[in-house]
Scaffold this motif. Structure first.
Motif, short mmCIF file in Angstrom:
data_model
loop_
_atom_site.label_atom_id
_atom_site.label_comp_id
_atom_site.label_asym_id
_atom_site.label_seq_id
_atom_site.Cartn_x
_atom_site.Cartn_y
_atom_site.Cartn_z
N GLY A 108 -0.91 35.11 -5.70
CA GLY A 108 0.21 36.24 -5.31
C GLY A 108 -0.31 37.04 -4.15
O GLY A 108 -1.54 37.12 -3.76
N SER A 109 0.64 37.81 -3.69
CA SER A 109 0.56 38.93 -2.83
C SER A 109 -0.22 40.04 -3.39
O SER A 109 0.15 40.31 -4.61
N PHE A 110 -0.59 40.79 -2.49
CA PHE A 110 -1.24 42.34 -2.69
C PHE A 110 -1.06 42.87 -1.41
O PHE A 110 -0.73 42.44 -0.41
N THR B 239 -1.86 45.76 1.40
CA THR B 239 -2.86 46.34 2.17
C THR B 239 -2.31 47.73 2.42
O THR B 239 -1.21 48.07 2.01
N LEU C 122 -7.67 46.52 3.19
CA LEU C 122 -7.24 45.33 3.13
C LEU C 122 -7.24 44.67 2.05
O LEU C 122 -6.37 43.73 1.70
N LEU C 123 -8.26 44.60 1.11
CA LEU C 123 -8.44 43.99 -0.18
C LEU C 123 -8.94 44.99 -1.19
O LEU C 123 -9.94 45.48 -0.96
N MET D 252 -12.35 45.36 0.59
CA MET D 252 -12.52 45.19 2.05
C MET D 252 -11.58 46.33 2.60
O MET D 252 -10.45 46.54 2.45
N ASP E 98 -10.92 48.19 6.61
CA ASP E 98 -10.83 48.22 7.85
C ASP E 98 -10.81 49.54 8.45
O ASP E 98 -9.90 50.67 8.01
#
Lengths: 180, 180
Positions: free
Chosen positions: A75-77, A79, A93-94, A104, A106
């Motif tokens: 599935g999408s998640f 950011t 990002l995650l 994660m 950025d």
DNA sequence: CAGGGTTGTGCGTTATAGCGTACAATCGTG
DNA sequence: CACGATTGTACGCTATAACGCACAACCCTG
């Protein structure tokens, strides 16, 4: 019977059902007796470390996955950009998800900017991957200088900080947190 | 006495020494008897799941970290660029290291390019974080279209593929693999 | 030095993990 | 339908996990 015993009972049933194995087949694959597998699945027994290890190997899962399932759905998640404060722009990002024990970010830090960070919980490891600029990371009681392309890991369960060494340009880095 | 029992004996000693706890203190913190802690550390006993759970909570570590240590040392590591082949440029940002169960790649795929990937081992989860361009990911028997800023996770223990949907521009994404 | 406190080990006891075996229930085939 | 195979459960037995307690060895303080 403890909560973890109950949890594991359910988990073992899941693992076995997912492979379509009978108790006898699972016994063959793991080297743990059929009768014992049944006892564990019914929550009647708390397996020893040696037995747990056999189960992990027989079911071909990592030890942690033996206890805690990984969400296998795709599935999408999203950011996400955190509103900029005085020195830092953070894009998640995650986002932290419990089953992956990973997060994660950025991060962009303006020219000459600095950010201190409190300790994370015990055992968190942080990896800093410099994408551009001149960054310094404070950990283990000293500053470590990093260039674009450099990478550095340290324990994040201690106070730490980031500083842009350049007075001209922003620095950008990826920040990976692994919770184990 | 099994190998894992011996490994854990050593690990428990490590955990206790790192906190400067006596057996009595550890017994208080974990709710496991002093005598039993001693037996475990000498490799004379294989603790049950219930006891292992108590130990994890008492020492404030995740279950997997109870068994397998995380390298707490700080240090630099190298990112690496794989020589480009026909369609793909791969930069390894975080090489696989056993203690983190994680690997991260920065991938650029040329206009119209496609790459198929074999299955990873059982239980690997892959997260694709699109940085720029138009990407499609093949998993679970179908293609999923993603834009810059999109993110998608799927099980990588199945065949999967990546395709740049644009005929004009390269696409770039971060590829995070979590082995659990 | 003596005495008290701390630390880790060994011992005996109780509860239970782990097993092999038997068997009831179910399923599939002729 | 009968029969054989498969599946999961229950039982009894043996080995061992887990504990409380005692104690030897060591350390620290007056």
């Amino acid at each position: 019977m403890s909560d973890i015993q109950q949890q594991f009972a359910h988990r073992l049933k899941e693992l076995r059902a997912a492979r379509g194995w009978s108790l006898a087949r699972a016994a063959t694959e793991t080297g743990v007796s059929k009768a014992m597998l049944g006892q564990i699945e019914r929550g009647e027994s708390s397996p020893t470390l040696t037995t747990l290890w056999r189960l992990a190997k027989g079911f071909d899962v990592g030890f942690s996955t033996l206890i805690e399932p990984v969400d296998a759905s795709s599935g999408s998640f999203q950011t996400r950009v955190t509103p900029p404060d005085s020195a830092l722009t953070v894009k998640t990002l995650l986002p932290f998800v419990a089953d992956l024990h990973t997060e994660m970010l950025d991060v962009e830090i303006e020219a000459g900017g600095m950010r201190e960070s409190d300790s994370h919980r015990q055992g968190v490891i942080e990896c800093v991957l410099v994408q551009s600029g001149e960054l310094a990371v404070y950990s283990d009681a000293r500053w470590h200088r990093l260039q674009a392309g450099d990478a550095y890991r340290f324990r994040a369960d201690q106070p730490h900080a980031y500083r842009n060494e350049s007075q001209d340009k922003p620095a950008q880095f990826l920040n990976l947190l692994v919770y184990r």
